[in-house]
Write a protein that holds these residues in place. Structure first.
Motif, PDB file in Angstrom:
ATOM      1  N   CYS A 237      11.703   5.918 -10.543  1.00  0.00           N
ATOM      2  CA  CYS A 237      12.184   4.738  -9.830  1.00  0.00           C
ATOM      3  C   CYS A 237      11.041   4.160  -9.022  1.00  0.00           C
ATOM      4  N   LEU A 238      10.903   2.838  -9.053  1.00  0.00           N
ATOM      5  CA  LEU A 238       9.809   2.198  -8.336  1.00  0.00           C
ATOM      6  C   LEU A 238       9.975   2.372  -6.834  1.00  0.00           C
ATOM      7  N   PRO A 239       8.879   2.653  -6.124  1.00  0.00           N
ATOM      8  CA  PRO A 239       8.982   2.774  -4.674  1.00  0.00           C
ATOM      9  C   PRO A 239       9.373   1.436  -4.057  1.00  0.00           C
ATOM     10  N   THR A 240      10.388   1.444  -3.224  1.00  0.00           N
ATOM     11  CA  THR A 240      10.820   0.199  -2.595  1.00  0.00           C
ATOM     12  C   THR A 240       9.772  -0.312  -1.616  1.00  0.00           C
ATOM     13  N   SER A 241       8.929   0.578  -1.115  1.00  0.00           N
ATOM     14  CA  SER A 241       7.885   0.141  -0.186  1.00  0.00           C
ATOM     15  C   SER A 241       6.834  -0.697  -0.902  1.00  0.00           C
ATOM     16  N   LEU A 242       6.664  -0.491  -2.205  1.00  0.00           N
ATOM     17  CA  LEU A 242       5.668  -1.251  -2.969  1.00  0.00           C
ATOM     18  C   LEU A 242       6.296  -2.440  -3.689  1.00  0.00           C
ATOM     19  N   GLY A 243       7.488  -2.255  -4.222  1.00  0.00           N
ATOM     20  CA  GLY A 243       8.152  -3.317  -4.970  1.00  0.00           C
ATOM     21  C   GLY A 243       7.673  -3.443  -6.398  1.00  0.00           C
ATOM     22  N   VAL A 244       6.637  -2.705  -6.748  1.00  0.00           N
ATOM     23  CA  VAL A 244       6.087  -2.693  -8.103  1.00  0.00           C
ATOM     24  C   VAL A 244       5.745  -1.256  -8.449  1.00  0.00           C
ATOM     25  N   CYS A 245       5.340  -1.015  -9.706  1.00  0.00           N
ATOM     26  CA  CYS A 245       4.950   0.335 -10.103  1.00  0.00           C
ATOM     27  C   CYS A 245       3.626   0.703  -9.425  1.00  0.00           C
TER      28      CYS A 245
END
Length: 125
Positions: free
Chosen positions: A106-114
């Motif tokens: 699952c993509l980190p929500t802190s980054l918003g991208v892979c």
């Protein structure tokens, strides 16, 4: 810090519901997590609670609702539509909006991208 004696209320006079100390609840009662570990789900309202003091919340008691094990049942089977919706939602959480790749995490929500896109190392198309 509070006193353990203030939490003990097996008749429910002070807390409006029978209240027991940690590991002192009568047999036949379990928390939601304990029921899930047994493959069951609570059916009906909580009949009691267990309370304890924790270092995470000094002076404020923590609690967990207790349910009757005899009244618990296995979870209802999911419909094909529910299974498909869950699969689509999890796939969306793994799809990078920048490069469009479906990642195995699952993509980190802190980054918003892979992670590769966040680091600037996108694969050449």
């Amino acid at each position: 810090m509070g006193r353990l004696a203030d939490l003990w209320d097996p008749q429910g006079e002070r807390h409006d519901v029978p209240t027991f100390l940690w590991r002192m609840a009568p047999d036949g009662l379990a928390t939601r997590n304990q029921l899930v570990a047994q493959g069951l789900r609570p059916r009906g309202p909580a009949v009691a609670q267990v309370m304890w003091f924790s270092s995470k919340t000094p002076g404020v008691p923590r609690f967990a609702r207790l349910y009757e094990i005899a009244g618990a049942t296995p979870p209802r089977p999911r419909s094909p539509g529910q299974i498909a919706a869950l699969a689509a939602a999890l796939r969306a959480r793994r799809t990078c909006p920048e490069c469009g790749e479906v990642r195995p995490y699952c993509l980190p929500t802190s980054l918003g991208v892979c992670v590769p896109c966040a680091d600037g190392f996108t694969a050449a198309a």
